[in-house]
Scaffold this motif. Structure first.
Motif, PDB file in Angstrom:
ATOM      1  N   THR A  58      -2.645   6.762  -8.337  1.00 41.72           N
ATOM      2  CA  THR A  58      -1.469   6.402  -7.551  1.00 41.72           C
ATOM      3  C   THR A  58      -0.258   7.214  -7.983  1.00 41.72           C
ATOM      4  N   ILE A  59      -0.120   7.410  -9.304  1.00 40.88           N
ATOM      5  CA  ILE A  59       0.999   8.212  -9.804  1.00 40.88           C
ATOM      6  C   ILE A  59       0.939   9.626  -9.237  1.00 40.88           C
ATOM      7  N   ALA A  60      -0.273  10.158  -9.082  1.00 42.16           N
ATOM      8  CA  ALA A  60      -0.438  11.509  -8.541  1.00 42.16           C
ATOM      9  C   ALA A  60       0.095  11.612  -7.117  1.00 42.16           C
ATOM     10  N   LEU A  61       0.060  10.508  -6.359  1.00 37.21           N
ATOM     11  CA  LEU A  61       0.586  10.533  -5.003  1.00 37.21           C
ATOM     12  C   LEU A  61       2.061  10.941  -4.979  1.00 37.21           C
ATOM     13  N   PHE A  62       2.794  10.517  -6.018  1.00 35.24           N
ATOM     14  CA  PHE A  62       4.240  10.703  -6.022  1.00 35.24           C
ATOM     15  C   PHE A  62       4.680  12.126  -6.363  1.00 35.24           C
ATOM     16  N   ALA A  63       3.695  13.031  -6.524  1.00 37.95           N
ATOM     17  CA  ALA A  63       4.038  14.453  -6.646  1.00 37.95           C
ATOM     18  C   ALA A  63       4.589  14.952  -5.314  1.00 37.95           C
ATOM     19  N   GLY A 106       6.341   2.306   6.216  1.00 34.09           N
ATOM     20  CA  GLY A 106       6.761   3.687   5.969  1.00 34.09           C
ATOM     21  C   GLY A 106       8.059   3.824   5.196  1.00 34.09           C
ATOM     22  N   LEU A 107       8.292   2.956   4.201  1.00 31.47           N
ATOM     23  CA  LEU A 107       9.485   3.060   3.353  1.00 31.47           C
ATOM     24  C   LEU A 107       9.249   4.114   2.279  1.00 31.47           C
ATOM     25  N   ALA A 128       0.849  -1.190   0.000  1.00 32.49           N
ATOM     26  CA  ALA A 128       0.000   0.000   0.000  1.00 32.49           C
ATOM     27  C   ALA A 128       0.886   1.241   0.000  1.00 32.49           C
ATOM     28  N   PHE A 129       0.341   2.348  -0.511  1.00 35.37           N
ATOM     29  CA  PHE A 129       1.058   3.629  -0.544  1.00 35.37           C
ATOM     30  C   PHE A 129       0.267   4.690   0.218  1.00 35.37           C
ATOM     31  N   SER A 130       1.013   5.679   0.736  1.00 33.56           N
ATOM     32  CA  SER A 130       0.372   6.835   1.384  1.00 33.56           C
ATOM     33  C   SER A 130       1.375   7.980   1.429  1.00 33.56           C
ATOM     34  N   ASN A 131       0.850   9.202   1.433  1.00 33.33           N
ATOM     35  CA  ASN A 131       1.711  10.368   1.615  1.00 33.33           C
ATOM     36  C   ASN A 131       1.989  10.639   3.090  1.00 33.33           C
ATOM     37  N   ASN A 132       1.282   9.939   3.966  1.00 34.89           N
ATOM     38  CA  ASN A 132       1.431  10.128   5.408  1.00 34.89           C
ATOM     39  C   ASN A 132       2.253   8.982   5.986  1.00 34.89           C
ATOM     40  N   LYS A 133       3.487   9.287   6.412  1.00 33.57           N
ATOM     41  CA  LYS A 133       4.364   8.246   6.949  1.00 33.57           C
ATOM     42  C   LYS A 133       3.795   7.649   8.229  1.00 33.57           C
ATOM     43  N   GLU A 134       2.998   8.414   8.968  1.00 34.84           N
ATOM     44  CA  GLU A 134       2.436   7.938  10.231  1.00 34.84           C
ATOM     45  C   GLU A 134       1.025   7.396  10.065  1.00 34.84           C
ATOM     46  N   ALA A 135       0.644   7.068   8.849  1.00 39.20           N
ATOM     47  CA  ALA A 135      -0.722   6.600   8.591  1.00 39.20           C
ATOM     48  C   ALA A 135      -1.039   5.345   9.397  1.00 39.20           C
TER      49      ALA A 135
END
Length: 324
Positions: A94-99, A116-117, A58-65
């Motif tokens: 998902t690609i938009a997350l990597f902005a 949180g990698l 899974a991906f997230s912009n929040n490291k503490e999610a």
């Protein structure tokens, strides 16, 4: 009482240290991962140690999610043969997350393995670049030959020869130029030679290692090529590149070749071989081999008999004259 309080305080500090140290796992960006860019909308993420096992990510912009709030999806395989398990990015959302900074979580059989990698898909090797590494030293092919530059006999009768190595182009080139750089023992040069050898042998333990080696090789090649001075490029004459006049046997060189839009690199070891041979003139006394020639013996016997006959005849004639 004071001692009891001191003991309690020490225990709290020790427990605090262990509590802080145990759950914290620090990751660098793309640590133990390599990313292959298939296209502008598709990226394959290879995780070291997870190629042979299915996982969820899974991906997230929040490291503490909160892990419970993350949307995990199943890993895929990187080919129709299904050899390597991978994570992937292949949709616009998902690609938009990597902005922004993006982090990844990985589970195996429901157990959280990576948390949180940080993942940066811009730090990648393209599919084309990966394929190009398989043609390194084949884009502008050469063949190695030997050339004798000294062949003489000195006043002492010693024949001296000296042979050196030369590189010749397999195909004619337009606007071909080169730089031949002596290998200096630096970290970049040592890694460059080592990675080139790995890529040439193509004996990698897994796909992750192959991709990582290819990516590091291309990055080093780009860096080393960029620091070459423009005025040092030499024109290739007669499709031949000669090693430096002072090159000693066994020295290593990096040969850069350019022609129109093509760039290639070769890794060479110089050859310089000396040979000395003492040349003696053999003097022989030629004697007739009479012992094995019967004709000569017969003639010799006839001559001897004739001489004896003549001598007897002369003696007889002298006696007759004296008796008169």
């Amino acid at each position: 009482m004071k001692k009891s309080k001191l003991k309690i305080l020490l225990m709290v500090v020790i427990i605090g240290i262990f509590t802080i140290g145990m759950p914290m796992v620090a990751y660098g960006t793309n640590e133990n991962t390599v990313i292959v860019k298939q296209s502008d909308n598709e990226y394959l993420i290879y995780l070291k140690g997870y190629l042979n096992k299915e996982f969820q990510f899974a991906f997230s912009n929040n490291k503490e999610a909160d892990v419970a709030t993350l949307a995990f999806v199943n890993s895929a395989v990187d080919s129709a043969q299904g050899i390597n398990n991978i994570a992937y990015v292949n949709d616009n959302a998902t690609i938009a997350l990597f902005a922004n900074k993006t982090y990844m979580w990985v589970k195996v059989d429901g157990e959280l393995k990576i948390s949180g990698l940080e993942i940066d898909i811009k730090d990648n090797i393209t599919k084309t670049e990966l394929e190009d590494t398989r043609t390194i030293s084949k884009i502008i092919p050469i063949k190695l030959e030997q050339e004798q530059i000294v062949n003489k006999t000195d006043e002492n009768g010693t024949k001296i020869t000296e042979t050196v190595g030369v590189a010749k182009l397999v195909n004619e080139l337009n606007n071909g130029k080169y730089q031949l750089i002596a290998r200096k023992s630096t970290t970049d040069n040592d890694n460059f030679f080592a990675l080139a050898e790995l890529l040439e042998k193509n004996q990698f333990t897994d796909k992750y290692t192959e991709i990582k080696a290819s990516k590091e090789f291309l990055e080093l090649a780009e860096n080393l090529l960029s620091i070459l001075r423009d005025e040092e490029w030499k024109t290739i004459e007669n499709n031949t590149i000669k090693q430096p006049a002072d090159a000693q046997n066994g020295e290593q060189y990096i040969l850069w070749l350019v022609a129109d839009n093509d760039v290639d690199v070769h890794f060479l070891t110089s050859l310089r071989k000396y040979d000395e041979e003492v040349v003696k003139e053999e003097v022989r006394t030629k004697l007739p081999h009479t012992y094995d020639n019967n004709t000569i013996l017969i003639i010799f016997a006839i001559v001897v008999v004739a001489i004896v006959a003549v001598s007897i005849r002369i003696a007889v004639l002298k006696k007759k004259e004296m008796s008169k």
